[in-house]
Design an enzyme around this catalytic site. Structure first.
Site, PDB file in Angstrom:
ATOM      1  N   ILE A 104      36.951  49.875  36.375  1.00 24.41           N
ATOM      2  CA  ILE A 104      35.606  50.219  35.885  1.00 24.41           C
ATOM      3  C   ILE A 104      35.538  51.707  35.527  1.00 24.41           C
ATOM      4  O   ILE A 104      34.902  52.101  34.541  1.00 24.41           O
ATOM      5  CB  ILE A 104      34.524  49.833  36.919  1.00 24.41           C
ATOM      6  CG1 ILE A 104      34.687  48.355  37.325  1.00 24.41           C
ATOM      7  CG2 ILE A 104      33.132  50.050  36.345  1.00 24.41           C
ATOM      8  CD1 ILE A 104      33.792  47.897  38.460  1.00 24.41           C
ATOM      9  N   SER A 124      28.037  46.986  45.474  1.00 24.18           N
ATOM     10  CA  SER A 124      28.492  45.643  45.110  1.00 24.18           C
ATOM     11  C   SER A 124      27.466  44.600  45.530  1.00 24.18           C
ATOM     12  O   SER A 124      26.788  44.751  46.560  1.00 24.18           O
ATOM     13  CB  SER A 124      29.820  45.407  45.837  1.00 24.18           C
ATOM     14  OG  SER A 124      30.111  44.044  45.933  1.00 24.18           O
ATOM     15  N   TYR A 150      35.132  44.948  53.656  1.00 27.98           N
ATOM     16  CA  TYR A 150      34.860  45.591  52.356  1.00 27.98           C
ATOM     17  C   TYR A 150      33.360  45.687  52.113  1.00 27.98           C
ATOM     18  O   TYR A 150      32.826  46.773  51.817  1.00 27.98           O
ATOM     19  CB  TYR A 150      35.543  44.814  51.214  1.00 27.98           C
ATOM     20  CG  TYR A 150      35.012  45.221  49.861  1.00 27.98           C
ATOM     21  CD1 TYR A 150      35.297  46.465  49.321  1.00 27.98           C
ATOM     22  CD2 TYR A 150      34.158  44.371  49.134  1.00 27.98           C
ATOM     23  CE1 TYR A 150      34.766  46.868  48.099  1.00 27.98           C
ATOM     24  CE2 TYR A 150      33.626  44.763  47.916  1.00 27.98           C
ATOM     25  CZ  TYR A 150      33.932  46.014  47.402  1.00 27.98           C
ATOM     26  OH  TYR A 150      33.394  46.406  46.198  1.00 27.98           O
ATOM     27  N   LYS A 168      30.458  49.037  51.905  1.00 23.86           N
ATOM     28  CA  LYS A 168      29.432  49.317  50.876  1.00 23.86           C
ATOM     29  C   LYS A 168      28.058  49.424  51.533  1.00 23.86           C
ATOM     30  O   LYS A 168      27.242  50.269  51.145  1.00 23.86           O
ATOM     31  CB  LYS A 168      29.444  48.233  49.795  1.00 23.86           C
ATOM     32  CG  LYS A 168      30.717  48.208  48.960  1.00 23.86           C
ATOM     33  CD  LYS A 168      30.906  49.490  48.147  1.00 23.86           C
ATOM     34  CE  LYS A 168      32.202  49.493  47.371  1.00 23.86           C
ATOM     35  NZ  LYS A 168      32.506  50.775  46.721  1.00 23.86           N
TER      36      LYS A 168
HETATM   37  P1  NAD Z   1      40.110  49.731  40.896  1.00 17.23           P
HETATM   38  O1  NAD Z   1      40.939  49.439  42.088  1.00 17.23           O
HETATM   39  O2  NAD Z   1      40.567  49.279  39.573  1.00 17.23           O
HETATM   40  O3  NAD Z   1      39.832  51.306  40.803  1.00 17.23           O
HETATM   41  C1  NAD Z   1      39.632  52.101  41.934  1.00 17.23           C
HETATM   42  C2  NAD Z   1      40.457  53.353  41.714  1.00 17.23           C
HETATM   43  O4  NAD Z   1      40.230  54.257  42.807  1.00 17.23           O
HETATM   44  C3  NAD Z   1      41.948  53.082  41.676  1.00 17.23           C
HETATM   45  O5  NAD Z   1      42.475  53.622  40.485  1.00 17.23           O
HETATM   46  C4  NAD Z   1      42.503  53.787  42.912  1.00 17.23           C
HETATM   47  O6  NAD Z   1      43.795  54.324  42.693  1.00 17.23           O
HETATM   48  C5  NAD Z   1      41.458  54.841  43.170  1.00 17.23           C
HETATM   49  N1  NAD Z   1      41.339  55.256  44.571  1.00 17.23           N
HETATM   50  C6  NAD Z   1      41.113  54.471  45.652  1.00 17.23           C
HETATM   51  N2  NAD Z   1      41.020  55.211  46.757  1.00 17.23           N
HETATM   52  C7  NAD Z   1      41.186  56.506  46.373  1.00 17.23           C
HETATM   53  C8  NAD Z   1      41.191  57.746  47.056  1.00 17.23           C
HETATM   54  N3  NAD Z   1      41.036  57.822  48.379  1.00 17.23           N
HETATM   55  N4  NAD Z   1      41.381  58.870  46.347  1.00 17.23           N
HETATM   56  C9  NAD Z   1      41.571  58.840  45.007  1.00 17.23           C
HETATM   57  N5  NAD Z   1      41.588  57.692  44.306  1.00 17.23           N
HETATM   58  C10 NAD Z   1      41.383  56.554  44.990  1.00 17.23           C
HETATM   59  O7  NAD Z   1      38.630  49.165  41.219  1.00 17.23           O
HETATM   60  P2  NAD Z   1      37.406  48.909  40.232  1.00 17.23           P
HETATM   61  O8  NAD Z   1      37.305  47.457  39.972  1.00 17.23           O
HETATM   62  O9  NAD Z   1      37.480  49.845  39.102  1.00 17.23           O
HETATM   63  O10 NAD Z   1      36.207  49.280  41.207  1.00 17.23           O
HETATM   64  C11 NAD Z   1      35.580  50.544  41.147  1.00 17.23           C
HETATM   65  C12 NAD Z   1      34.460  50.586  42.176  1.00 17.23           C
HETATM   66  O11 NAD Z   1      33.535  49.534  41.919  1.00 17.23           O
HETATM   67  C13 NAD Z   1      34.922  50.393  43.625  1.00 17.23           C
HETATM   68  O12 NAD Z   1      34.149  51.233  44.438  1.00 17.23           O
HETATM   69  C14 NAD Z   1      34.599  48.935  43.902  1.00 17.23           C
HETATM   70  O13 NAD Z   1      34.354  48.697  45.268  1.00 17.23           O
HETATM   71  C15 NAD Z   1      33.325  48.757  43.082  1.00 17.23           C
HETATM   72  N6  NAD Z   1      33.073  47.376  42.688  1.00 17.23           N
HETATM   73  C16 NAD Z   1      34.006  46.686  41.969  1.00 17.23           C
HETATM   74  C17 NAD Z   1      33.756  45.366  41.603  1.00 17.23           C
HETATM   75  C18 NAD Z   1      34.795  44.575  40.853  1.00 17.23           C
HETATM   76  O14 NAD Z   1      34.714  43.335  40.864  1.00 17.23           O
HETATM   77  N7  NAD Z   1      35.749  45.189  40.186  1.00 17.23           N
HETATM   78  C19 NAD Z   1      32.542  44.755  41.948  1.00 17.23           C
HETATM   79  C20 NAD Z   1      31.603  45.499  42.663  1.00 17.23           C
HETATM   80  C21 NAD Z   1      31.877  46.819  43.027  1.00 17.23           C
HETATM   81  C1  WQD Z   2      34.436  33.943  41.345  1.00 16.37           C
HETATM   82  C2  WQD Z   2      34.279  32.445  41.474  1.00 16.37           C
HETATM   83  C3  WQD Z   2      35.396  31.437  43.353  1.00 16.37           C
HETATM   84  C4  WQD Z   2      39.484  32.114  42.075  1.00 16.37           C
HETATM   85  C5  WQD Z   2      34.307  39.145  44.345  1.00 16.37           C
HETATM   86  C6  WQD Z   2      34.015  39.961  45.572  1.00 16.37           C
HETATM   87  C7  WQD Z   2      32.749  40.744  45.389  1.00 16.37           C
HETATM   88  C8  WQD Z   2      32.771  41.560  44.110  1.00 16.37           C
HETATM   89  C9  WQD Z   2      33.075  40.688  42.946  1.00 16.37           C
HETATM   90  C10 WQD Z   2      33.649  43.749  44.580  1.00 16.37           C
HETATM   91  C11 WQD Z   2      34.036  31.995  42.908  1.00 16.37           C
HETATM   92  C12 WQD Z   2      35.958  30.931  42.038  1.00 16.37           C
HETATM   93  C13 WQD Z   2      38.111  32.095  42.101  1.00 16.37           C
HETATM   94  C14 WQD Z   2      40.185  30.875  41.927  1.00 16.37           C
HETATM   95  C15 WQD Z   2      38.087  29.726  41.854  1.00 16.37           C
HETATM   96  N1  WQD Z   2      33.791  42.570  44.132  1.00 16.37           N
HETATM   97  N2  WQD Z   2      37.432  30.919  41.993  1.00 16.37           N
HETATM   98  N3  WQD Z   2      39.443  29.731  41.829  1.00 16.37           N
HETATM   99  O1  WQD Z   2      34.201  36.033  45.061  1.00 16.37           O
HETATM  100  O2  WQD Z   2      32.315  36.104  43.344  1.00 16.37           O
HETATM  101  O3  WQD Z   2      33.280  38.189  44.166  1.00 16.37           O
HETATM  102  O4  WQD Z   2      34.323  39.988  43.202  1.00 16.37           O
HETATM  103  O5  WQD Z   2      32.684  44.260  45.026  1.00 16.37           O
HETATM  104  O6  WQD Z   2      32.631  41.573  46.489  1.00 16.37           O
HETATM  105  O7  WQD Z   2      33.877  39.075  46.667  1.00 16.37           O
HETATM  106  O8  WQD Z   2      34.639  36.755  42.660  1.00 16.37           O
HETATM  107  O9  WQD Z   2      36.355  36.319  40.982  1.00 16.37           O
HETATM  108  O10 WQD Z   2      36.937  35.981  43.427  1.00 16.37           O
HETATM  109  O11 WQD Z   2      35.380  34.384  42.314  1.00 16.37           O
HETATM  110  O12 WQD Z   2      37.471  28.644  41.771  1.00 16.37           O
HETATM  111  O13 WQD Z   2      41.400  30.821  41.925  1.00 16.37           O
HETATM  112  O14 WQD Z   2      35.506  31.826  41.063  1.00 16.37           O
HETATM  113  O15 WQD Z   2      35.285  30.399  44.285  1.00 16.37           O
HETATM  114  O16 WQD Z   2      33.105  30.958  42.868  1.00 16.37           O
HETATM  115  P1  WQD Z   2      33.592  36.666  43.898  1.00 16.37           P
HETATM  116  P2  WQD Z   2      35.926  35.902  42.341  1.00 16.37           P
END
Ligand code: NAD
Ligand code: WQD
Length: 338
Positions: free
Chosen positions: A13, A127, A152, A156
């Site tokens: 992101i 999240s 996790y 948050k």
């Molecule tokens: P990502 O793992 O792709 O990116 C996170 C980056 O942070 C990585 O490049 C990692 O190397 C870096 N990092 C981690 N710890 C570090 C540290 N101590 N110092 C310096 N760098 C560090 O993850 P993302 O999907 O881009 O997620 C970004 C943020 O969004 C996170 O806080 C995650 O919890 C939150 N988030 C992600 C999702 C999702 O589904 N991707 C959903 C909800 C919230």
């Molecule tokens: C999506 C849907 C599974 C894999 C996660 C984290 C959440 C947030 C977003 C960071 C669900 C189904 C999945 C597979 C499947 N991340 N599925 N077969 O669980 O909604 O959320 O990512 O903050 O904290 O928990 O995302 O992509 O894992 O699953 O049927 O092999 O797909 O059951 O319904 P989720 P997901």
């Protein structure tokens, strides 16, 4: 030019947000990413898309000394967008202390840096996992935070509480908390996307890996939920729309539009789709047949969650530009490119 620090800028992101910040033209960006969960090559991809070079400082934010030294070289930062964290639900259950140390230790250092170096604005990645199992849909910002279902999600929840207290006690700091639902897809150029692990847990990278033949098949985790086709409902949102919301949140803070020092916004599309709908739409859009089977429910999964996105629309002026078709075509383009 406004100088913005993006932590985790080489990640999924963070990198898409840097792309949107640079395209916007008003911002200069410094990324801070240890690259423990990404690669410095992301910087070249960002430059390829935007035509603008980006500096990544390869530093662990938990290392306070190294992190603070960066501010000697990068002064006049108007805001920090703090993405850096670990994010895997199953990994956090295996290694809870690593999650508390990294996600909360880095946040503590970011907050201390805001004070020490007089940085007025902070945007934090939260999240939808903080809500846990909800009794009413769609989820608004007033939906109560649930029992933490994994370390996790707990990091948050604690992170949000830390921010609320610190912003209240130190009103010179303005905070926006953004709660993302399920970010998916990649830059519409097909040149940047999620660097998923070899064995991803999330639905979209599993789908594209099956489609390209890296993975043999996908199991749908349950078709006996009380939903329209029995599979779980989630709110998938294009990563570039999530990125855009960070720019609007920065504008919101810089223009003094916040009513409190710590404002919260849900970032979702406002509607949910089922796992089976996602698979079938992918098949329609790409013409590729996915090898899938129906399996049992995954422990910890909630049947349905999606967001009410009106608060972000009204206060930030945020509107999703990308639909499910864009999500699928960009995720698939990135998988093929990668
Ligand atoms: P990502 O793992 O792709 O990116 C996170 C980056 O942070 C990585 O490049 C990692 O190397 C870096 N990092 C981690 N710890 C570090 C540290 N101590 N110092 C310096 N760098 C560090 O993850 P993302 O999907 O881009 O997620 C970004 C943020 O969004 C996170 O806080 C995650 O919890 C939150 N988030 C992600 C999702 C999702 O589904 N991707 C959903 C909800 C919230
Ligand atoms: C999506 C849907 C599974 C894999 C996660 C984290 C959440 C947030 C977003 C960071 C669900 C189904 C999945 C597979 C499947 N991340 N599925 N077969 O669980 O909604 O959320 O990512 O903050 O904290 O928990 O995302 O992509 O894992 O699953 O049927 O092999 O797909 O059951 O319904 P989720 P997901």
């Amino acid at each position: 030019m406004n100088k913005v620090m993006v932590t985790g800028g080489m990640g999924y992101i963070g990198s898409h947000t840097i792309i949107e910040l640079l395209k916007n033209g008003k911002y200069q960006v410094v990324s801070v990413d240890s690259c423990e969960r990404s690669t410095p090559e992301t910087a070249a991809r960002i430059e390829q898309i935007t035509g603008i070079p980006v500096v990544n400082e390869q530093v662990d934010i938990c290392n306070k000394k190294a992190f603070f030294e960066l501010f000697e070289r990068h002064s006049d930062i108007v805001g920090i967008i703090h993405f850096a964290a670990y994010k895997s639900v199953p990994e956090s259950v295996e290694k809870p202390l690593e999650y508390y140390r990294n996600n909360l230790g880095s946040l503590e250092n970011v907050l201390e840096a805001c004070q020490k170096f007089s940085i007025p604005n902070l945007i934090f990645s939260s999240s939808c996992s903080i809500y846990g199992e909800v009794s009413q849909l769609p989820v608004t910002e007033n939906t109560p935070v649930g029992m933490p279902f994994c370390p996790y999600a707990h990091t948050k929840q604690i992170g949000e509480e830390m921010l609320r207290f610190v912003a209240h006690i130190h009103p010179e700091l303005q905070v926006v908390i953004l709660r993302y639902f399920n970010p998916v897809g990649g830059d519409m150029s097909g040149l940047n996307g999620e660097l998923s692990p070899d064995k991803p847990n999330n639905l979209m990278p599993i789908i594209t890996q099956v489609a390209i033949g890296k993975k043999e098949g996908i199991t749908v985790f349950g078709d006996d939920y009380d939903t329209r086709d029995g599979s779980c409902i989630r709110d998938y949102i294009h990563v570039s729309d999530i990125a855009e919301a960070h720019i609007l949140a920065l504008d919101f803070l810089q223009n003094g539009k916040n009513e409190t020092n710590c404002e919260v916004f849900n970032l979702g599309s406002g509607s949910g789709i089922t796992v089976l709908e996602m698979l079938h739409t992918f098949e329609q859009e790409t013409g590729i047949k996915l090898n899938y089977t129906i399996g049992s429910r995954r422990a910890g999964d909630i049947p349905a969650i999606y967001s009410d996105s009106r608060h972000a629309q009204e206060k930030l002026g945020w509107l999703c530009k990308h639909d499910l078709k864009d999500i699928i075509t960009s995720a698939w383009a990135w998988e093929q490119h990668y």
